[in-house]
Design a protein around this motif. Structure first.
Motif, PDB file in Angstrom:
ATOM      1  N   LYS A  55       2.502   6.263  -5.874  1.00 26.63           N
ATOM      2  CA  LYS A  55       2.303   6.214  -7.336  1.00 26.63           C
ATOM      3  C   LYS A  55       3.378   5.424  -8.075  1.00 26.63           C
ATOM      4  O   LYS A  55       3.870   5.846  -9.118  1.00 26.63           O
ATOM      5  CB  LYS A  55       2.217   7.620  -7.924  1.00 26.63           C
ATOM      6  CG  LYS A  55       1.188   8.512  -7.286  1.00 26.63           C
ATOM      7  CD  LYS A  55      -0.193   8.017  -7.556  1.00 26.63           C
ATOM      8  CE  LYS A  55      -1.182   9.056  -7.014  1.00 26.63           C
ATOM      9  NZ  LYS A  55      -2.390   8.491  -6.560  1.00 26.63           N
TER      10      LYS A  55
ATOM     11  N   TYR B 168       2.049   1.740  -3.441  1.00 25.59           N
ATOM     12  CA  TYR B 168       0.916   2.126  -4.284  1.00 25.59           C
ATOM     13  C   TYR B 168       0.543   3.586  -4.038  1.00 25.59           C
ATOM     14  O   TYR B 168       0.197   4.309  -4.977  1.00 25.59           O
ATOM     15  CB  TYR B 168      -0.283   1.213  -3.997  1.00 25.59           C
ATOM     16  CG  TYR B 168      -1.530   1.586  -4.755  1.00 25.59           C
ATOM     17  CD1 TYR B 168      -1.647   1.287  -6.107  1.00 25.59           C
ATOM     18  CD2 TYR B 168      -2.579   2.235  -4.129  1.00 25.59           C
ATOM     19  CE1 TYR B 168      -2.779   1.622  -6.815  1.00 25.59           C
ATOM     20  CE2 TYR B 168      -3.728   2.579  -4.824  1.00 25.59           C
ATOM     21  CZ  TYR B 168      -3.818   2.274  -6.163  1.00 25.59           C
ATOM     22  OH  TYR B 168      -4.945   2.619  -6.858  1.00 25.59           O
ATOM     23  N   ALA B 169       0.629   4.031  -2.805  1.00 29.09           N
ATOM     24  CA  ALA B 169       0.259   5.406  -2.455  1.00 29.09           C
ATOM     25  C   ALA B 169       1.244   6.427  -3.020  1.00 29.09           C
ATOM     26  O   ALA B 169       0.854   7.565  -3.285  1.00 29.09           O
ATOM     27  CB  ALA B 169       0.158   5.552  -0.941  1.00 29.09           C
TER      28      ALA B 169
ATOM     29  N   TYR C 214       0.815  -1.210   0.000  1.00 28.29           N
ATOM     30  CA  TYR C 214       0.000   0.000   0.000  1.00 28.29           C
ATOM     31  C   TYR C 214       0.855   1.270   0.000  1.00 28.29           C
ATOM     32  O   TYR C 214       0.514   2.242  -0.674  1.00 28.29           O
ATOM     33  CB  TYR C 214      -0.953   0.022   1.197  1.00 28.29           C
ATOM     34  CG  TYR C 214      -1.771   1.283   1.237  1.00 28.29           C
ATOM     35  CD1 TYR C 214      -2.806   1.467   0.331  1.00 28.29           C
ATOM     36  CD2 TYR C 214      -1.491   2.297   2.137  1.00 28.29           C
ATOM     37  CE1 TYR C 214      -3.554   2.628   0.332  1.00 28.29           C
ATOM     38  CE2 TYR C 214      -2.223   3.467   2.149  1.00 28.29           C
ATOM     39  CZ  TYR C 214      -3.260   3.620   1.238  1.00 28.29           C
ATOM     40  OH  TYR C 214      -3.974   4.784   1.243  1.00 28.29           O
ATOM     41  N   ILE C 215       1.954   1.266   0.734  1.00 27.42           N
ATOM     42  CA  ILE C 215       2.828   2.439   0.754  1.00 27.42           C
ATOM     43  C   ILE C 215       3.388   2.715  -0.633  1.00 27.42           C
ATOM     44  O   ILE C 215       3.404   3.854  -1.100  1.00 27.42           O
ATOM     45  CB  ILE C 215       3.962   2.259   1.787  1.00 27.42           C
ATOM     46  CG1 ILE C 215       3.408   2.371   3.197  1.00 27.42           C
ATOM     47  CG2 ILE C 215       5.075   3.261   1.570  1.00 27.42           C
ATOM     48  CD1 ILE C 215       4.394   2.029   4.277  1.00 27.42           C
TER      49      ILE C 215
END
Length: 88
Positions: free
Chosen positions: A57, A54-55, A51-52
């Motif tokens: 970008k 993905y966050a 998630y990190i």
């Protein structure tokens, strides 16, 4: 992929996932009675890592490559840990 940083990102994801697997192996030797707790911790840490990235970008192909590298290296680390360093 444009530069060296784009090539390093999958290996960073893989390294962090492998690190979580190794920490779970160490933690599971300490907590032999409750085996589900280290597995839940590993899944939470792996999902947090993904998630990190993905966050911030990171492209999906880099995340996929990082997950594949992480899973393969985690399997190798856990097999070697069980063979050489386990307390059993």
């Amino acid at each position: 992929m444009l530069g060296l940083a784009d090539l390093i990102i999958p290996f960073m994801i893989g390294f962090l996932m492998t690190l979580s697997g190794y920490m779970v192996a160490l933690f599971s030797d300490w907590m032999i009675k409750i085996i589900i707790l280290p597995i839940i911790i590993m899944l939470l840490f792996d999902s947090l890592v993904v998630y990190i990235f993905y966050a911030i970008k990171v492209t999906k192909i880099q995340i996929i490559m990082g997950i594949m590298i992480g899973v393969i290296s985690k399997i190798i680390i856990l097999i070697l840990y069980k063979k050489y360093l386990s307390n059993e």
